[in-house]
Scaffold this motif. Structure first.
Motif, PDB file in Angstrom:
ATOM      1  N   GLU A 152       0.995  -1.041   0.078  1.00  0.00           N
ATOM      2  CA  GLU A 152       0.102   0.046   0.005  1.00  0.00           C
ATOM      3  C   GLU A 152       0.976   1.293   0.006  1.00  0.00           C
ATOM      4  N   ARG A 170      -9.392  -7.517   1.754  1.00  0.00           N
ATOM      5  CA  ARG A 170      -9.899  -6.378   0.981  1.00  0.00           C
ATOM      6  C   ARG A 170     -10.394  -5.265   1.576  1.00  0.00           C
ATOM      7  N   TYR A 174     -12.345   1.348  -1.280  1.00  0.00           N
ATOM      8  CA  TYR A 174     -11.602   1.262  -2.309  1.00  0.00           C
ATOM      9  C   TYR A 174     -12.268   0.605  -3.674  1.00  0.00           C
ATOM     10  N   LYS A 175     -11.803   1.118  -4.826  1.00  0.00           N
ATOM     11  CA  LYS A 175     -12.114   0.433  -6.327  1.00  0.00           C
ATOM     12  C   LYS A 175     -11.240  -0.589  -6.628  1.00  0.00           C
ATOM     13  N   ARG A 176     -11.745  -1.494  -7.291  1.00  0.00           N
ATOM     14  CA  ARG A 176     -10.756  -2.725  -7.519  1.00  0.00           C
ATOM     15  C   ARG A 176     -10.790  -2.970  -9.003  1.00  0.00           C
ATOM     16  N   TYR A 177      -9.311  -3.216  -9.409  1.00  0.00           N
ATOM     17  CA  TYR A 177      -9.222  -3.195 -11.040  1.00  0.00           C
ATOM     18  C   TYR A 177      -8.222  -4.113 -10.972  1.00  0.00           C
ATOM     19  N   ASP A 303      -1.445  -5.567  -5.374  1.00  0.00           N
ATOM     20  CA  ASP A 303      -1.790  -6.865  -4.858  1.00  0.00           C
ATOM     21  C   ASP A 303      -1.654  -7.979  -6.206  1.00  0.00           C
ATOM     22  N   ASN A 306      -2.921 -11.527  -6.381  1.00  0.00           N
ATOM     23  CA  ASN A 306      -4.443 -11.753  -7.143  1.00  0.00           C
ATOM     24  C   ASN A 306      -4.611 -11.086  -8.386  1.00  0.00           C
ATOM     25  N   VAL A 308      -4.597  -7.780  -9.116  1.00  0.00           N
ATOM     26  CA  VAL A 308      -5.628  -6.611  -8.921  1.00  0.00           C
ATOM     27  C   VAL A 308      -4.719  -5.477  -8.158  1.00  0.00           C
ATOM     28  N   ILE A 309      -5.365  -4.114  -8.420  1.00  0.00           N
ATOM     29  CA  ILE A 309      -4.887  -3.110  -7.745  1.00  0.00           C
ATOM     30  C   ILE A 309      -6.220  -2.153  -7.348  1.00  0.00           C
ATOM     31  N   TYR A 310      -5.794  -1.676  -6.010  1.00  0.00           N
ATOM     32  CA  TYR A 310      -6.999  -1.074  -5.411  1.00  0.00           C
ATOM     33  C   TYR A 310      -6.583   0.444  -5.362  1.00  0.00           C
ATOM     34  N   LYS A 312      -8.317   4.457  -4.040  1.00  0.00           N
ATOM     35  CA  LYS A 312      -9.148   5.275  -3.442  1.00  0.00           C
ATOM     36  C   LYS A 312      -8.416   6.893  -3.735  1.00  0.00           C
TER      37      LYS A 312
END
Length: 411
Positions: A152, A170, A174-177, A303, A306, A308-310, A312
């Motif tokens: 982070e 999780r 946050y928005k997960r992409y 991350d 998995n 993904v990127i979070y 905010k």
């Protein structure tokens, strides 16, 4: 937008250096470690110890497949015995340099330790990053950190948090992409739109080691259009040396359905593809790079496990994208990095009207000696509002001269 961007290794792909992310651990069986970082030119700089010596300032760089040491003296000769070399080539096939591979390195920073690590080493430090960011930087930590931990980046509070992936939950808000991992580097899908053209889908490297907002490859992708209003500019520094190109503004850029940016300062580099001969070309090509001028408007969580990127939003999300309103690039020199020289001047800019020239030394700004400022503060002054008048004292050919500089947007 900084006067000179830092591009570091985002233009380079190495598939020849083995990674050992499992050599890193959080100390004392911790589930998470929080540490402070230095934020200069929007780069994430962390003091580390290398082979028990230091601390040395290292840049945390998602755009780099591997760690790199800029100054060979930082590591012991024993780690370079029979070191193999990795050749780097430019887009035209010419050789740029040979990098050494140092093995069996130990790395430690606050709450984190790594053993049996490998890093690339410059045989000679020709990057001179400290002159561009105004702080000594001795190397890069790349994908070995992101492969091992969930990371982070809290740009607002200048905090870096490393999580044990098995314990990470999780986060809320946050928005997960999804991200695409290629050669240990993260890519994300986005859209860009230029005035008068349809939106274009792009695949972008997410690069904390690029200090500017956005880089786009208009040379190889006809759907990426260079705006009418641009300036020829020195875009940044990388292993290839100075990166030249154009800077303009993309009318709009969007990430998913949640995050939209307008009038984004965008770099269009010339001949920016550099690789090792063993690198493989992707069937899903990269169109450019998202740099830290955009990333720093978020809390970001990487991350890789998995894929993904979070994201905010933070308090800087709605800030306008600024560009140098003076028309000069400034470099920091001297043992304290507080002597400032003009590296180059943009044609037809306010600096030309003020009769500022390359190699002028900036002695004072509005009566305050330049050595009282950090380089980042000087760059901020030159990104000031339209109509701001600055009185500069410069030294040219051994003589002091007074210059009146009136700031004006260039793009």
């Amino acid at each position: 937008m900084r006067s000179l961007s830092i591009i570091l290794l985002s233009l380079i792909s190495f598939s020849t250096l083995s990674q050992n992310p499992l050599g890193f651990d959080l100390e004392d069986n911790a589930k998470v470690v929080e540490l402070d970082f230095i934020r200069e030119s929007n780069l994430i700089i962390v003091p580390i110890k290398l082979n028990g010596e230091g601390p040395y300032n290292f840049i945390i760089d998602t755009g780099s497949e591997s760690g790199m040491v800029f100054d060979k003296w930082v590591i012991g000769e024993i780690n370079l015995v029979d070191a193999r070399k990795v050749a780097v080539y430019s887009a035209d096939g010419s050789k740029v340099t040979d990098l050494l591979v140092a093995n069996d390195l130990s790395i430690r920073f606050q709450g984190v330790s790594g053993k049996q690590q490998s890093m690339l080493v410059l045989q000679e430090n020709f990057i001179d990053i400290q002159n561009v960011i105004g702080i000594n930087a001795h190397g890069i930590l790349g994908s070995e950190i992101f492969n091992r931990f969930v990371v982070e980046v809290d740009y607002t509070n200048k905090k870096l948090r490393l999580y044990d992936p098995a314990s990470f939950k999780r986060p809320r808000g946050y928005k997960r992409y999804p991200i695409i991992l290629e050669n240990f580097r993260p890519f994300i899908r986005a859209k860009v739109r230029q005035k008068g053209h349809k939106p274009t889908d792009v695949k972008l490297l997410v690069d904390t080691g690029a200090s500017s907002a956005l880089f786009l490859d208009a040379e190889h992708f006809p759907d990426i259009h260079v705006p009418e209003k641009t300036v020829e500019h020195t875009l940044g520094r990388a292993l290839v040396g100075i990166i030249e190109g154009k800077i303009g503004r993309v009318d709009r850029m969007t990430i998913g359905n949640n995050f939209k940016f307008k009038k984004v300062t965008t770099s269009f580099p010339d001949n920016w593809i550099v690789s090792s001969r063993n690198s493989t070309k992707s069937a899903d090509p990269r169109h450019g790079t998202i740099g830290s001028e955009i990333l720093s408007r978020f809390n970001v969580i990487f991350d890789y496990q998995n894929e993904v990127i979070y994201l905010k939003k933070n308090k800087d999300f709605k800030d306008p994208f600024k560009f140098n309103s003076a028309g000069i690039n400034v470099l920091a020199t001297g043992s304290e990095l507080n002597a400032y020289f003009i590296a180059d001047v943009i044609p037809d800019s306010p600096a030309v009207k003020a009769d500022l020239k390359a190699d002028d030394e900036i002695i004072a700004i509005d009566g305050k000696p330049a050595f009282f400022y950090k380089l980042s503060e000087i760059n901020a002054i030159f990104r000031g509002r339209r109509g701001t008048v600055l009185i500069l004292i410069v030294r040219r050919n051994g003589k002091l001269e007074r210059k009146v500089l009136k700031l004006k947007p260039i793009i």
